[in-house]
Design an enzyme around this catalytic site. Structure first.
Site, short mmCIF file in Angstrom:
data_model
loop_
_atom_site.label_atom_id
_atom_site.label_comp_id
_atom_site.label_asym_id
_atom_site.label_seq_id
_atom_site.Cartn_x
_atom_site.Cartn_y
_atom_site.Cartn_z
N ASP A 386 -6.69 -0.45 -11.73
CA ASP A 386 -6.36 0.62 -10.85
C ASP A 386 -6.83 -0.13 -9.27
OD1 ASP A 386 -5.59 3.66 -10.54
OD2 ASP A 386 -7.08 3.10 -9.00
N ASN A 394 -2.90 3.09 1.97
CA ASN A 394 -1.62 3.66 2.20
C ASN A 394 -1.90 4.42 3.66
OD1 ASN A 394 0.44 3.09 0.45
ND2 ASN A 394 -0.07 4.98 -0.95
N ASP A 403 3.65 -0.54 -0.59
CA ASP A 403 4.56 -0.89 -1.63
C ASP A 403 4.36 -2.45 -1.82
OD1 ASP A 403 5.40 1.75 -2.21
OD2 ASP A 403 7.39 1.65 -1.27
N GLU A 430 -0.65 3.64 -8.59
CA GLU A 430 -1.10 2.30 -8.38
C GLU A 430 -1.96 1.70 -9.44
OE1 GLU A 430 -2.72 4.67 -8.11
OE2 GLU A 430 -4.85 4.60 -7.73
N1 LIG Z 1 2.57 2.73 -1.35
C1 LIG Z 1 2.41 3.57 -2.64
N2 LIG Z 1 1.58 4.29 -2.88
C2 LIG Z 1 1.47 4.63 -4.09
C3 LIG Z 1 2.56 4.57 -5.01
N3 LIG Z 1 1.92 5.40 -6.11
C4 LIG Z 1 0.86 5.82 -5.64
N4 LIG Z 1 0.46 5.87 -4.51
C5 LIG Z 1 -0.65 6.35 -3.87
O1 LIG Z 1 -1.73 5.94 -4.31
C6 LIG Z 1 -2.71 6.65 -4.05
C7 LIG Z 1 -3.69 6.65 -5.19
O2 LIG Z 1 -4.72 7.46 -4.90
P1 LIG Z 1 -5.89 7.99 -5.71
O3 LIG Z 1 -5.50 8.33 -6.95
O4 LIG Z 1 -6.79 8.89 -5.06
O5 LIG Z 1 -6.76 6.83 -5.83
P2 LIG Z 1 -7.54 5.74 -5.02
O6 LIG Z 1 -7.22 6.08 -3.55
O7 LIG Z 1 -7.01 4.28 -5.18
O8 LIG Z 1 -8.86 5.79 -5.11
P3 LIG Z 1 -9.61 4.99 -6.56
O9 LIG Z 1 -8.75 5.07 -7.35
O10 LIG Z 1 -10.49 6.23 -6.72
O11 LIG Z 1 -10.23 4.08 -5.78
C8 LIG Z 1 -2.15 7.84 -3.74
O12 LIG Z 1 -2.35 7.92 -2.34
C9 LIG Z 1 -0.58 7.65 -4.16
O13 LIG Z 1 0.03 8.16 -3.03
C10 LIG Z 1 3.48 3.66 -4.66
O14 LIG Z 1 4.37 3.46 -5.33
N5 LIG Z 1 3.49 3.20 -3.31
#
Ligand SMILES: Nc1nc2c(ncn2[C@@H]2O[C@H](COP(=O)(O)OP(=O)(O)OP(=O)(O)O)[C@@H](O)[C@H]2O)c(=O)[nH]1
Length: 522
Positions: A386, A394, A403, A430
């Protein structure tokens, strides 16, 4: 996905089908032409053979007629010779003989006249009412012949014009002798040429048929078609006499006449008792007219048949070509469709953003590898990854840049996928998963650590993350699935890896945590 087995003919089969059809048409054409030629040739040969038989029969009949005609006249001569040689030639006997001769001529229409000449050619007695003594026949061929030949047989001389009537006549004569055997004169019978002409005209021998009567040494006596100029001419060099000299007293052959250059089927025959040859001939051209007309009819019908056969054959070949071209196009379309289906199916198992296997593919692979590991009693490891603080990434750099970041991370994951059985998938958002069949916890930890380090080495700016670069956290687990354990499932592996990932996050991120599955026996 269903596999299509080609049901349409292959190219070689298609060619052979058209080739077979062409061969069929060519063979039928060849057979038709052969049968036609054979039949036609047979009919021609039969016609010619039948004509040869007919002309040979006619020649036999005409020879018999000649034999009877000349024989009848000759009998009269034999009687005259006997009387003249045994009685004196005084007026009493000669008057009686004149009566007898006139009577014979009156009885026999073909008998033109009877004549007796002495050894000087003077007229002694004849069948005319008045004996004209001013003529002398010592210059005539028959007179010279008998004077110079002791032969007592009948002599058929060349045709002459009668000195008394001016008619064309054929002469039959015998020699008269004194008791000592010396020449004493000639007894002559003349046969009206008209008699033979009329008789020969009564036969149906076509427009170009020919009949002739000639002496054995080749002097023409009578010929149909009649031509006065030819009477008495020498035909010994003609084709019939050439054939006669080589092949004997009778024969049949296809010969070209030297008189009129007409090709005829000719039969000739020499009379048995007289030195005379009779020939009857039918024009080959006329004889074959019926055969030719019939052949033209057959040829026309066959040409129509062959043309129809070729039209139908070519149309059929054309239709087959069209149909098989359409089939070939259909095959290409089907192959394209199958290929596109395959591509679509592959696309359905891929993640659109990163090009990695998607969640569906991952789930399927996980179940498959789990069962295989259970069966083979081999370990199955799973690494869940992850991106750290990706929400903040983002938020700071925008979604498109997010992306792009995920794509860069994916590229590294794909590059590090060393073994063929390994599967890197985007698990969601992610989060990524690396499925490692046949890998124990140590091996999986090495993979996870190598991956983490590689992402770090990318040095992707992430101002909101400690170290200001993009990092990942990873949870690792491995299991040797055992069938007997209740509740043991592939999802347990995911749950355990997720727990390990959670621990990695909790313990500060940018690290790898391992957690052995509770259901594992590793
Ligand atoms: N740009 C982009 N962002 C994505 C995609 N899929 C998921 N996200 C974003 O990834 C983020 C995941 O956030 P969280 O689940 O809070 O995790 P995190 O911010 O990485 O925090 P930790 O995992 O605890 O380090 C979200 O803001 C989603 O919108 C994608 O395909 N593209």
């Amino acid at each position: 996905m269903t596999t299509h087995t080609p049901t349409t003919p292959t190219k070689s089969k298609r060619l052979s089908l058209q080739g077979m059809l062409t061969a069929f048409v060519v063979t039928v054409t060849f057979l038709l032409i052969s049968i036609l030629t054979w039949n036609s040739w047979n009919a021609r040969t039969t016609t010619l053979n039948e004509t040869k038989t007919a002309t040979a029969n006619m020649a036999r009949a005409l020879a018999q007629h000649g034999e009877d005609t000349i024989g009848g006249i000759d009998n009269v001569l034999v009687g005259l010779v006997e009387t003249l040689e045994q009685n004196p030639w005084d007026s009493e006997h000669l008057d009686r003989m004149n009566m007898f001769m006139r009577q014979r001529v009156a009885d026999l229409p073909l008998l033109h006249g009877l004549f007796v000449y002495d050894d000087k050619g003077r007229w002694i007695v004849n069948s005319q009412e008045v004996l004209r003594t001013e003529f002398n026949n010592s210059d005539r061929e028959y007179f010279i012949f008998h004077r110079d030949h002791a032969d007592r047989g009948p002599h058929v001389g060349p045709p002459v014009r009668s000195r008394s009537t001016g008619d064309w006549i054929i002469t039959v004569s015998r020699r008269l002798e004194h008791p000592d055997g010396s020449f004493s004169g000639v007894v002559l019978a003349t046969i009206s040429m008209q008699y033979f002409r009329s008789y020969y005209e009564s036969f149906d021998i076509g427009k170009s048929g020919a009949i002739f009567l000639a002496t054995q040494n080749g002097t023409l006596l009578v010929r149909r078609p009649f031509d006065e100029k030819l009477i008495g001419s020498d035909v010994s060099k003609g084709s019939i006499f050439q054939h006669y000299s080589k092949h004997g007293p009778s024969g049949t052959a296809i010969l070209v006449s030297k008189i009129d250059q007409v090709e005829r089927i000719s039969s000739y025959r020499r009379l048995d008792h007289y030195p005379v040859l009779i020939s009857v001939a039918l024009s080959t051209e006329e004889v074959l007219t019926g055969w030719r007309e019939e052949t033209i009819r057959y040829v026309s019908a066959s040409v129509v048949l062959i043309v129809l056969l070729w039209i139908m054959g070519l149309r059929l070949i054309h239709q087959i070509t069209i149909r098989e071209r359409a089939q070939a196009e259909l095959r290409i379309a089907r192959d394209d469709l199958e290929r596109m289906n395959g591509e679509l199916a592959a696309l359905a198992l891929l993640d659109g953003l990163t090009g990695l296997a998607n969640r569906r593919r991952f789930d399927a692979a996980l179940d498959e590898e789990y069962v295989r590991a259970m069966r083979n009693r081999t370990p199955l490891a799973l690494v869940m990854l992850d991106v750290d603080h990706f929400k903040k990434y983002n938020d700071r750099y925008g979604h498109p840049q997010g992306d792009e970041c995920l794509r860069l991370v994916s590229r590294v994951l794909k590059k590090l996928q060393s073994r063929t059985g390994d599967l890197v998938a985007r698990y969601g958002g992610e989060e990524f998963a690396i499925l490692l069949p046949g890998t124990d916890i140590d091996g999986a930890t090495v993979v996870a650590e190598r991956t983490r380090a590689a992402i770090q080495e990318l040095n992707i700016e992430h101002a909101e993350n400690p170290g200001s670069i993009v990092t990942i956290s990873a949870g690792v687990t491995s299991i040797v699935p055992v069938r007997s354990l209740a509740g043991n499932s592939a999802q347990d592996l995911v749950r355990t890896a997720d727990q390990a990932l959670y621990q990695a996050k909790e313990s500060g991120r940018n690290r790898v945590c391992t957690l052995v599955s509770t259901v594992s026996d590793t």
